[in-house]
Design an enzyme around this catalytic site. Structure first.
Site, PDB file in Angstrom:
ATOM      1  N   LYS A  54       0.841  -1.203   0.000  1.00 49.77           N
ATOM      2  CA  LYS A  54       0.000   0.000   0.000  1.00 49.77           C
ATOM      3  C   LYS A  54       0.871   1.247   0.000  1.00 49.77           C
ATOM      4  CE  LYS A  54      -3.838  -2.213   2.344  1.00 49.77           C
ATOM      5  NZ  LYS A  54      -4.359  -2.654   3.617  1.00 49.77           N
ATOM      6  N   GLN A  98      -5.053  -1.407   9.535  1.00 48.33           N
ATOM      7  CA  GLN A  98      -4.957  -2.753   8.966  1.00 48.33           C
ATOM      8  C   GLN A  98      -5.595  -3.784   9.907  1.00 48.33           C
ATOM      9  OE1 GLN A  98      -3.768  -3.424   5.905  1.00 48.33           O
ATOM     10  NE2 GLN A  98      -4.012  -5.641   6.115  1.00 48.33           N
ATOM     11  N   ASP A 121     -11.482   2.710   3.798  1.00 52.77           N
ATOM     12  CA  ASP A 121     -11.908   1.294   3.740  1.00 52.77           C
ATOM     13  C   ASP A 121     -13.426   1.182   3.587  1.00 52.77           C
ATOM     14  OD1 ASP A 121     -10.005  -0.766   3.853  1.00 52.77           O
ATOM     15  OD2 ASP A 121      -9.579  -0.366   5.969  1.00 52.77           O
TER      16      ASP A 121
END
Ligand code: GUN
Length: 300
Positions: A54, A98, A121
């Site tokens: 990422k 995460q 997200d």
């Protein structure tokens, strides 16, 4: 029939190019550089690989990457204080924590502490509600990537029968909402669904997101249907040698590809689209935060 292969790797590259073009435009016209903060708690090896990828791709499209790596025993209080700082930081447009988090941390509490406008997200309960009611929201990256590939392949999805196999909060449920938003007739199938093969046989679009290797065989697929395989499962591959493994999807690729009109491979299908859509969501969040026009084709 032999299915057309939907090349997610190539498609993700075009998404990243669009993001990079938009980032350059914002930088030049407004002097703003979109920033994505990624928070990793602990040392889960798979999570470390994801976070590294990422960060690398964020920088490649010209955005700022901010990484916070915290010890596995970090307290909830410390993590929430960091999220609060990132929420207030005007240089941070997207925040991703995460998952999975270590067991002592409450994932729902942590996710819902993120400013919904920075929740790239799309996991915050506000974004879930906005998506479910057809309002502008941040959309979870994997389903967004699947939607982009389906729109690219079909043009309009209106009136098509879509079956989503799997009811997870991260993929199955938001995928169903997105397909409904594009006027598909949507069925969510799961482990208790009766006559799953027959349900799937009615689908013009099959999205498989269950995490069970090669669960969907070709004889469940309607001839000409589009198969989007979200599964990434590592299985033993003795044919490659002792102790070797290979990646497979939730669909049995060879038999499905004989019947389907189009199919995403594993690897190289949905997988590369997830990070590309994270970058897309970050530039979208930056545009919204600054009252700028959103990039075309990068949102639901
Ligand atoms: N862990 C595995 N995939 C994801 C993802 O898409 N987002 C977050 N936050 N954690 C993950």
């Amino acid at each position: 029939m032999t299915a057309q292969i939907i090349d997610g790797k190539a498609f993700a590259a075009t998404v990243r190019e669009k993001v990079a073009t938009h980032v350059a435009r914002i930088k030049e016209a407004q002097g703003i550089t979109p920033g994505l903060a990624v928070v990793l708690v602990g040392e889960d090896p798979a999570s470390q690989v994801y976070v590294r990828n990422k960060g690398k791709q964020t920088v490649e499209v010209g955005m700022n990457s901010i990484e916070h790596k915290l010890d596995a025993d970090t307290s909830e209080e410390t993590l929430l204080a960091l999220i609060d700082d990132l929420n207030k930081d005007a240089g941070v447009h997207g925040i991703l924590v995460q998952l999975p988090l270590p067991d002592h941390l409450d994932e729902d509490l942590v996710i819902n502490a993120i400013d919904p406008a920075k929740d790239v997200d799309g996991f915050h309960i506000s974004n879930v509600g906005l998506l479910g009611t057809g309002q502008k929201s941040m959309v979870p990256c994997t389903p967004l990537g699947c939607l982009m590939m389906l729109r690219d392949h079909h043009g309009s999805l209106s009136g098509l029968n879509a079956v989503v196999i799997g009811r997870s909060n991260i993929v199955g449920k938001p995928m169903a909402q997105l397909l409904l938003g594009d006027s598909c007739t949507v069925t969510i199938a799961h482990s208790r669904t009766k006559d799953l093969p027959d349900v799937v046989r009615g689908a013009d679009i099959v999205v498989a997101a269950v995490g069970r290797p090669e669960m969907v065989p070709g004889d469940w697929i309607k001839p000409g249907a589009t198969v989007i395989d979200v599964g990434i499962n590592r299985i033993d591959a003795p044919e490659k040698g002792d102790g070797k493994t290979r990646l497979v999807g939730d669909c049995h690729f060879d038999s499905c590809a004989e019947v389907a009109g189009a199919i995403t491979p594993v690897p190289g299908g949905v997988g590369p689209m997830t990070i590309a859509c994270l970058l897309a969501n970050t530039v979208t969040a930056c545009c919204r935060a600054n009252g700028l026009a959103e990039p075309d084709g990068l949102t639901a």
